[in-house]
Motif scaffolding. Structure first.
Motif, mmCIF file in Angstrom:
data_model
loop_
_atom_site.group_PDB
_atom_site.id
_atom_site.type_symbol
_atom_site.label_atom_id
_atom_site.label_comp_id
_atom_site.label_asym_id
_atom_site.label_seq_id
_atom_site.Cartn_x
_atom_site.Cartn_y
_atom_site.Cartn_z
ATOM 1 N N LEU A 44 35.585 -76.963 18.373
ATOM 2 C CA LEU A 44 35.371 -76.686 19.137
ATOM 3 C C LEU A 44 34.762 -77.187 20.590
ATOM 4 O O LEU A 44 33.705 -77.149 20.322
ATOM 5 C CB LEU A 44 36.273 -74.891 19.206
ATOM 6 C CG LEU A 44 36.354 -74.237 18.750
ATOM 7 C CD1 LEU A 44 36.425 -72.802 19.209
ATOM 8 C CD2 LEU A 44 37.954 -74.902 18.541
ATOM 9 N N THR B 190 27.138 -75.234 20.503
ATOM 10 C CA THR B 190 27.508 -74.482 19.210
ATOM 11 C C THR B 190 27.374 -73.118 18.649
ATOM 12 O O THR B 190 26.455 -72.436 20.209
ATOM 13 C CB THR B 190 27.649 -75.569 18.073
ATOM 14 O OG1 THR B 190 25.516 -75.142 17.610
ATOM 15 C CG2 THR B 190 26.994 -77.028 17.712
ATOM 16 N N LYS B 191 27.819 -72.338 17.465
ATOM 17 C CA LYS B 191 26.739 -71.143 17.580
ATOM 18 C C LYS B 191 25.466 -70.665 17.814
ATOM 19 O O LYS B 191 24.942 -70.418 17.936
ATOM 20 C CB LYS B 191 27.559 -70.823 16.085
ATOM 21 C CG LYS B 191 27.067 -71.082 14.788
ATOM 22 C CD LYS B 191 27.503 -70.738 13.644
ATOM 23 C CE LYS B 191 27.518 -70.907 12.427
ATOM 24 N NZ LYS B 191 28.006 -70.242 11.618
ATOM 25 N N THR C 97 39.741 -66.900 16.956
ATOM 26 C CA THR C 97 39.457 -68.652 17.168
ATOM 27 C C THR C 97 38.332 -68.737 16.947
ATOM 28 O O THR C 97 37.614 -69.183 16.620
ATOM 29 C CB THR C 97 40.743 -69.277 17.491
ATOM 30 O OG1 THR C 97 41.868 -69.084 17.465
ATOM 31 C CG2 THR C 97 40.535 -70.807 17.140
ATOM 32 N N ASP D 291 35.804 -66.404 15.097
ATOM 33 C CA ASP D 291 35.711 -66.926 13.956
ATOM 34 C C ASP D 291 34.489 -68.034 13.406
ATOM 35 O O ASP D 291 33.782 -68.507 13.101
ATOM 36 C CB ASP D 291 37.140 -67.640 13.525
ATOM 37 C CG ASP D 291 37.459 -66.694 12.726
ATOM 38 O OD1 ASP D 291 37.119 -65.562 12.493
ATOM 39 O OD2 ASP D 291 38.552 -66.539 11.851
ATOM 40 N N TYR D 292 34.759 -68.998 14.423
ATOM 41 C CA TYR D 292 33.786 -70.522 15.538
ATOM 42 C C TYR D 292 32.566 -69.551 15.469
ATOM 43 O O TYR D 292 31.316 -70.155 14.883
ATOM 44 C CB TYR D 292 34.639 -70.922 16.242
ATOM 45 C CG TYR D 292 33.509 -72.479 16.023
ATOM 46 C CD1 TYR D 292 33.430 -73.612 15.626
ATOM 47 C CD2 TYR D 292 33.227 -72.135 17.374
ATOM 48 C CE1 TYR D 292 32.630 -74.719 16.131
ATOM 49 C CE2 TYR D 292 32.563 -73.427 17.967
ATOM 50 C CZ TYR D 292 32.278 -74.479 17.471
ATOM 51 O OH TYR D 292 31.390 -75.612 17.930
#
Length: 114
Positions: free
Chosen positions: A1, A29-30, A108, A111-112
């Motif tokens: 994403l 990012t996470k 969505t 979860d990412y």
């Protein structure tokens, strides 16, 4: 994403609401989210008196990330909320119709980032 963090807000008992504007050029990012949370915790801790003689600065709110997700030519605005321990609490999409068009839901994104 393709996520971009625009602003991070949190509230402390000493400084009140603090807003940060991360400067980054790529997708977040996470790990980026976790790094920012760690930086916030470290900054708060660095302001405390090691002897504990004074009121200690602490978070008094969740940490809220104002973000956007690029999908093609569309932009989906959303917020992500983490607690003071860095655990994800909530994802809220502001542009539901645009997100639905691309098959993206709160789950969505959650979860990412999880």
């Amino acid at each position: 994403l393709n996520i971009k963090i625009n602003r991070v807000d949190y509230d402390t008992n000493i400084a009140g609401i603090v807003s940060m504007y991360p400067q980054g050029s790529g997708s977040d990012t996470k790990d980026t989210f976790q790094d920012i949370i760690d930086d916030i915790k470290q900054d708060i801790e660095s302001k405390n008196d090691p002897t504990g003689a004074y009121d200690q600065t602490r978070l008094v709110s969740d940490i809220t990330f104002d973000c956007e997700l690029k999908v093609g030519s569309d932009t989906i605005d959303f917020t992500v909320t983490y607690d003071e321990d860095g655990d994800i609490q909530n994802v809220e999409i502001q542009d539901e119709p645009v997100a639905a068009k691309h098959g993206i839901s709160d789950a969505t994104i959650m979860d990412y980032l999880f």
